[in-house]
Design an enzyme around this catalytic site. Structure first.
Site, PDB file in Angstrom:
ATOM      1  N   THR A   2      -2.415  -6.383   9.224  1.00 51.08           N
ATOM      2  CA  THR A   2      -2.657  -4.940   9.295  1.00 51.08           C
ATOM      3  C   THR A   2      -4.097  -4.739   9.744  1.00 51.08           C
ATOM      4  O   THR A   2      -4.991  -4.373   8.978  1.00 51.08           O
ATOM      5  CB  THR A   2      -2.378  -4.271   7.936  1.00 51.08           C
ATOM      6  OG1 THR A   2      -1.059  -4.638   7.500  1.00 51.08           O
ATOM      7  CG2 THR A   2      -2.434  -2.754   8.055  1.00 51.08           C
TER       8      THR A   2
ATOM      9  N   ASP B  47       1.757   0.467  12.794  1.00 49.37           N
ATOM     10  CA  ASP B  47       2.860   1.036  13.564  1.00 49.37           C
ATOM     11  C   ASP B  47       2.409   1.605  14.906  1.00 49.37           C
ATOM     12  O   ASP B  47       3.161   1.582  15.891  1.00 49.37           O
ATOM     13  CB  ASP B  47       3.544   2.146  12.761  1.00 49.37           C
ATOM     14  CG  ASP B  47       4.052   1.666  11.414  1.00 49.37           C
ATOM     15  OD1 ASP B  47       3.901   0.460  11.116  1.00 49.37           O
ATOM     16  OD2 ASP B  47       4.584   2.489  10.648  1.00 49.37           O
ATOM     17  N   GLU B  48       1.185   2.129  14.944  1.00 50.05           N
ATOM     18  CA  GLU B  48       0.706   2.824  16.135  1.00 50.05           C
ATOM     19  C   GLU B  48       0.356   1.880  17.286  1.00 50.05           C
ATOM     20  O   GLU B  48       0.107   2.345  18.408  1.00 50.05           O
ATOM     21  CB  GLU B  48      -0.501   3.711  15.795  1.00 50.05           C
ATOM     22  CG  GLU B  48      -1.682   2.991  15.177  1.00 50.05           C
ATOM     23  CD  GLU B  48      -1.615   2.880  13.653  1.00 50.05           C
ATOM     24  OE1 GLU B  48      -2.688   2.899  13.032  1.00 50.05           O
ATOM     25  OE2 GLU B  48      -0.502   2.766  13.102  1.00 50.05           O
TER      26      GLU B  48
ATOM     27  N   GLY C 296       1.182  -5.061  11.313  1.00 48.27           N
ATOM     28  CA  GLY C 296       1.247  -4.098  10.228  1.00 48.27           C
ATOM     29  C   GLY C 296       0.782  -2.700  10.575  1.00 48.27           C
ATOM     30  O   GLY C 296       0.743  -1.833   9.706  1.00 48.27           O
TER      31      GLY C 296
ATOM     32  N   LYS D  90       0.703 -10.958   7.215  1.00 42.11           N
ATOM     33  CA  LYS D  90       0.915  -9.540   7.535  1.00 42.11           C
ATOM     34  C   LYS D  90      -0.409  -9.027   8.077  1.00 42.11           C
ATOM     35  O   LYS D  90      -1.360  -8.818   7.324  1.00 42.11           O
ATOM     36  CB  LYS D  90       1.343  -8.756   6.294  1.00 42.11           C
ATOM     37  CG  LYS D  90       1.583  -7.271   6.544  1.00 42.11           C
ATOM     38  CD  LYS D  90       2.033  -6.573   5.254  1.00 42.11           C
ATOM     39  CE  LYS D  90       2.407  -5.118   5.497  1.00 42.11           C
ATOM     40  NZ  LYS D  90       1.229  -4.245   5.689  1.00 42.11           N
TER      41      LYS D  90
ATOM     42  N   SER E 254       0.833  -1.204   0.000  1.00 42.53           N
ATOM     43  CA  SER E 254       0.000   0.000   0.000  1.00 42.53           C
ATOM     44  C   SER E 254       0.865   1.251   0.000  1.00 42.53           C
ATOM     45  O   SER E 254       0.643   2.193  -0.778  1.00 42.53           O
ATOM     46  CB  SER E 254      -0.917   0.006   1.221  1.00 42.53           C
ATOM     47  OG  SER E 254      -1.694  -1.171   1.276  1.00 42.53           O
TER      48      SER E 254
ATOM     49  N   TYR F 179      -1.601 -11.112   3.126  1.00 42.44           N
ATOM     50  CA  TYR F 179      -1.681  -9.707   3.532  1.00 42.44           C
ATOM     51  C   TYR F 179      -3.105  -9.435   4.014  1.00 42.44           C
ATOM     52  O   TYR F 179      -4.009  -9.214   3.218  1.00 42.44           O
ATOM     53  CB  TYR F 179      -1.307  -8.821   2.327  1.00 42.44           C
ATOM     54  CG  TYR F 179      -1.138  -7.343   2.600  1.00 42.44           C
ATOM     55  CD1 TYR F 179      -1.442  -6.761   3.819  1.00 42.44           C
ATOM     56  CD2 TYR F 179      -0.660  -6.509   1.589  1.00 42.44           C
ATOM     57  CE1 TYR F 179      -1.273  -5.408   4.037  1.00 42.44           C
ATOM     58  CE2 TYR F 179      -0.484  -5.147   1.789  1.00 42.44           C
ATOM     59  CZ  TYR F 179      -0.795  -4.599   3.014  1.00 42.44           C
ATOM     60  OH  TYR F 179      -0.634  -3.251   3.215  1.00 42.44           O
TER      61      TYR F 179
END
Length: 292
Positions: free
Chosen positions: A165, A189-190, A187, A163, A46, A135
């Site tokens: 996310t 980051d926060e 996936g 993955k 992405s 994904y």
């Protein structure tokens, strides 16, 4: 089958002023991330604007990244497209470049059944002798995989992991516990620190492009039981993520990279360029959180 651990940058795709892939900047971006401690790269995801690239450009990007990495790190390539035939074409090209693994979003837009989606990944696994990473990105794909779906997928020994996310850390922890030999990447980051607490050993992230060193330090703090310092670093990361979400994550990452001396160009239309107030806001955020 190998298990992936550590940090993997979801690479942006740098463009020059003519809109072509900028190999020179890509090389510098890869070197910067390697120097900060990432284990490898997630290509044409992405963040890399994969669905705004032609098939030939995606093949060229695979070539450029594998050459730049030069065997000094792992390369995972998202080869996802709508048609199985086209995904396999990209998968075979990636295989010819000795990538570490291929990955794919589930084909979306059309209302495929879960059986059709599982078959899609099995077809990829059968097409090349390269491990496959599912994904899982329900917010973008609109597809919610259940634990039963993942059981079917991960039963295939060539499908080495996911993955993830997704904000569903409950499902994330269940997958890690149920499949200790598989690679389950976080996936988002926060929620990286929360994912570490849930058992994460690997992450793929967009903001690693601009602050991989923070995630490396966060790993070290977590391993050393330095909870307060780990929370502080995650707070800095989240301040940056919040700012990126306000202006557009992919556009914002490229703008901060430009501030750091790596001009990756603009995101392709229909993305529109940032305005001056957005750029000022990003610079203030980057400076406040030690990115410049």
């Amino acid at each position: 089958m190998k298990k992936f651990e550590g940090l993997y940058t979801a690479l942006v795709t740098p463009f020059d002023q003519d809109g072509k892939i900028n190999d020179a900047v890509l090389q510098k971006l890869i070197e910067k991330n390697q120097a900060q401690g990432v284990k490898g790269f997630y290509v044409s995801g992405s963040t890399g604007e994969s669905y705004l690239l032609s098939t030939d450009e995606r093949k060229y990007l695979i070539d450029s990244v594998t050459e730049a990495v030069g065997g000094k790190g792992e390369v995972i390539v998202n080869i996802g497209m709508f048609a199985t035939k086209h995904s396999i074409e990209l998968a075979r090209h990636a295989y010819s470049r000795n990538v570490s693994a291929i990955s794919s979003v589930p084909p979306f837009y059309f209302p495929f059944t879960k059986n059709e989606l599982v078959t899609y990944y099995e077809d990829l696994a059968n097409a090349v002798d390269t491990p496959v990473i599912v994904y899982n990105i329900p917010k973008m794909s609109g597809i919610e995989f259940t634990l039963d779906d993942f059981d079917r997928l991960l039963a295939n020994e060539k499908i080495l992991g996911i993955k993830h996310t997704s904000y569903d850390l409950f499902q994330f922890q269940q997958l890690i516990e149920a499949y200790p030999d598989k690679s389950i990447f976080i996936g988002h980051d926060e929620i990286y620190l929360s994912a570490l607490a849930a058992g994460a050993k690997a992450g793929i992230g967009s903001t690693y492009n601009i602050m991989a060193d923070k995630f490396v330090k966060l790993d070290q703090c977590f391993a050393g039981n330095k909870k307060e310092e780990a929370l502080k670093i995650q707070g800095e990361i989240n301040c940056v993520v919040q700012a990126l979400c306000k202006v557009g994550v992919f556009k914002g990452v490229k703008e901060i990279l430009k501030m750091q001396g790596l001009d990756c160009g603009s995101c392709r239309k229909p993305f529109l360029p940032l305005n001056e107030s957005q750029k000022i806001f990003l610079r203030e955020t980057a400076e406040k959180n030690g990115l410049l």
